[in-house]
Write a protein that holds these residues in place. Structure first.
Motif, mmCIF file in Angstrom:
data_model
loop_
_atom_site.group_PDB
_atom_site.id
_atom_site.type_symbol
_atom_site.label_atom_id
_atom_site.label_comp_id
_atom_site.label_asym_id
_atom_site.label_seq_id
_atom_site.Cartn_x
_atom_site.Cartn_y
_atom_site.Cartn_z
ATOM 1 N N PHE A 95 12.960 1.565 30.912
ATOM 2 C CA PHE A 95 12.874 2.118 29.562
ATOM 3 C C PHE A 95 11.573 2.884 29.365
ATOM 4 O O PHE A 95 11.551 3.994 28.819
ATOM 5 N N ASN B 59 11.606 6.148 31.409
ATOM 6 C CA ASN B 59 12.473 7.159 30.820
ATOM 7 C C ASN B 59 11.788 7.909 29.686
ATOM 8 O O ASN B 59 12.086 9.079 29.425
ATOM 9 N N TYR C 110 16.229 6.499 35.844
ATOM 10 C CA TYR C 110 16.508 5.091 36.118
ATOM 11 C C TYR C 110 16.876 4.874 37.582
ATOM 12 O O TYR C 110 16.588 3.823 38.157
#
Length: 255
Positions: A247, A250, A94
């Motif tokens: 998201f 990741n 992130y």
């Protein structure tokens, strides 16, 4: 956050080395030419023509740069294999994606600031009058480019470069034209189509909400509530897309 800022700094420097901001020089020359033509041959208010052309160029160049640099937000790093060197260290994914967005946003800010200074300098030089909506128009132009950056960045994590650019351009065009389409008699006579277009606002970004160029040109008044609500709309949508990108990244398999 410190890691993200370091990545942002190197991202910005890398893009600046690619000489992408030469577009400011070329567009600046173009603005000088069009301003001279407007001042010399336009009947009525040449300053209004110059401001309209300047804000239009500012918007288009910012969106073009956002698409150009945003589509390679990750693919370029994977192709050069630098992403493996970074995430193999104790750098969270992130932080990497946030740093990339911050660096690209800084480049867009430089572009908007420089072209805005050129546009407004010429506008005032030929007799243009200050309008309280001008700073808002510049701010919304920057927000528009950030939203385009977030869109193309998200698509680039899901598909190839060409398709990401095509999807982004399609959403950008639809986002500006949706309000005009809703006002046509063709749509109003078809309740199903009208409901479908209304639902568009809940899924895809309505770019017309953060475009006030026409109000600036014709010196119309806009309430502070309208300005701040649309500003919040653009910011929230952009941040939401960045969270989605984070998201996806990741969970993305980089092997």
């Amino acid at each position: 956050m410190r890691q993200a800022l370091i990545i942002a700094r190197y991202t910005m420097l890398e893009i600046l080395k690619s000489k992408i901001l030469y577009n400011v020089l070329f567009l600046g020359i173009g603005l000088l030419v069009i301003t001279y033509v407007a001042y010399s041959f336009t009947y009525g208010e040449p300053s209004r023509v110059a401001l309209d052309f300047g804000l239009g160029c500012l918007s288009l160049s910012s969106v073009a740069i956002a698409v150009f640099i945003g589509v390679g937000i990750l693919s370029t790093e994977i192709e050069s294999r630098t992403v493996y060197m970074i995430i193999s260290r104790p750098v969270p994914r992130y932080s990497f994606i946030l740093g990339k967005y911050l660096g690209l946003s800084a480049v867009l800010a430089i572009n908007v600031i420089l072209l805005s200074l050129i546009t407004l300098s010429m506008f005032f030089a030929i007799g243009g009058e200050y309008n309280s909506l001008i700073p808002w128009a510049v701010a919304f132009t920057y927000l528009e480019s950030l939203l385009v950056l977030a869109i193309v960045g998200t698509f680039s994590l899901l598909s190839g470069k060409i398709m990401s650019v095509m999807y982004t351009i399609a959403i950008y065009v639809l986002g500006h034209g949706i309000s005009t389409a809703l006002e046509t008699s063709f749509v109003k006579k078809r309740a199903v189509l009208e409901s479908f277009l209304d639902a568009y606002h809940f899924v895809l970004p309505a770019f017309y909400k953060i475009s006030i160029r026409e109000y600036v040109i014709y010196q119309s008044d806009l309430s502070s509530g309208y300005l701040f609500s649309n500003l919040a709309y653009g910011v929230i949508y952009t941040l939401g897309l960045i969270l989605i990108s984070t998201f996806i990244f990741n969970r993305k398999n980089l092997d």
